[in-house]
Enzyme design. Sequence first.
Site, PDB file in Angstrom:
ATOM      1  N   LYS A 147       0.773  -0.685   0.134  1.00 47.94           N
ATOM      2  CA  LYS A 147       0.197  -0.541   0.272  1.00 47.94           C
ATOM      3  C   LYS A 147       0.970   1.169  -0.334  1.00 47.94           C
ATOM      4  O   LYS A 147       1.787   1.118   0.289  1.00 47.94           O
ATOM      5  CB  LYS A 147      -1.183  -0.395   0.933  1.00 47.94           C
ATOM      6  CG  LYS A 147      -1.616   1.458   1.000  1.00 47.94           C
ATOM      7  CD  LYS A 147      -2.670   0.664   2.006  1.00 47.94           C
ATOM      8  CE  LYS A 147      -3.432   2.403   2.261  1.00 47.94           C
ATOM      9  NZ  LYS A 147      -5.226   1.882   3.407  1.00 47.94           N
ATOM     10  N   SER A 165      -9.821   1.713   3.656  1.00 42.42           N
ATOM     11  CA  SER A 165      -8.615   2.923   1.923  1.00 42.42           C
ATOM     12  C   SER A 165      -8.198   1.831   1.202  1.00 42.42           C
ATOM     13  O   SER A 165      -7.170   2.266   0.828  1.00 42.42           O
ATOM     14  CB  SER A 165      -8.143   3.802   3.321  1.00 42.42           C
ATOM     15  OG  SER A 165      -7.514   2.691   3.670  1.00 42.42           O
ATOM     16  N   SER A 178     -10.493  -0.845   7.379  1.00 35.59           N
ATOM     17  CA  SER A 178      -9.700  -0.615   5.702  1.00 35.59           C
ATOM     18  C   SER A 178      -8.762  -2.041   5.191  1.00 35.59           C
ATOM     19  O   SER A 178      -8.198  -1.374   3.815  1.00 35.59           O
ATOM     20  CB  SER A 178      -8.205   0.322   5.991  1.00 35.59           C
ATOM     21  OG  SER A 178      -9.237   1.826   6.978  1.00 35.59           O
TER      22      SER A 178
END
Length: 387
Positions: A31, A107, A131
């Site tokens: 990420k 997210s 997330s």
Amino acid sequence: MTNDSSALTGGSPVFTAMLALGQTGPRVAVKDCIDIAGTVTRCGSAAFDAAPAATVHADVVEALLKAGCRITAKTNMHELAYGMTGVNARFGTPVNPRWPDIIPGGSSSGSAAAVAGGLVDFAIGTDTGGSIRQPAVCCSVIGFKPTFGRISRKGASPAQSSLDCIGPFARSMDRIEQAMAALDGSFTPARLRVAPRLAITGMDAEPAILAALAPVVTPQAGALTAVNLPSLEAAFKAGMTVIGRETAAAFGHLVTEGAPLGADVRARIAAAMAITDEDLAAAEEVRARFTAEVDAALGSHDAILTPALPVVPPRLSQADDPQRVLPLTRYLRPFNLSGHPALVLPLLTPDGLPAGLQIIGRKQGDEQVCAIARWLCETFKDFQVEE
């Protein structure tokens, strides 16, 4: 290195940078709020387009490379990790591989989509309020939030958080455990010798979700203990308060300086800047009370089961409707506040839409949570996982 991932993803902006780091082990994507030396940590935001490249790897990146992994890309995300839909104005919104009209979740949208699309063997995300777990369910893969503090966050953004955990996405429990062993040298996979003692709560989800859970829950009805966590709803709200206060502390200057931010994130951070010390103190009181409730329930059970999501994820056309989005982390966010490890396994509703089961375990009992997840997958064949 390039920011164009279209050749690999069919035009879906899953990645923000393509990389070639490491050896010949499993393919891993990370990420883009985690530092990789030589790349800009953009956090899904145009506000960091001109930021300098990281000079050192985050601890988790060093651990992955030491374990022989191949880091192939950085993944797209909801801007500043402060949103649940995965919709991103700067880099575009990753397409949910199985349901292109449904949100990929946030997210850690790109990490979930990369795993679901078979672009990597496992991916790394972060989970501050669901997330990892929420996009895992949206994209029908496994997502694991370890015990708070078990995985080093050095080199992750925001630098300070009392909620955030780094963890993996994968399509099988073998890969989840491989990822955990790479991230944490103390992680040793375990196997159950007897059926686990399981409790269950949160069974007031919408009918389609309950129908998805039925093939797993109904056969165990006599063995599952219904437990009440009285502060669950208060913990959800308190988690919103704490993440708001901590996000405002990390990124509030971007709002005051007029940095380029998506309208949704700008509005949420601006609102979070009004959270008072008294608000935070009240949230911390809830944290202590709810943590004690979860610990008490786990004193006589090996894990607590909940629906992963209370509702079917919204379509992209509904992504700007708070009434469709806010409930998504009802059962996820509270366990960021308490810090317990939590893993989600994907299921399908009778209409073939995404749903999931969440498994919450004792703090530092990450190996047992994974072992229970494996036992469930082997016992009930309804989970959408690879053998």
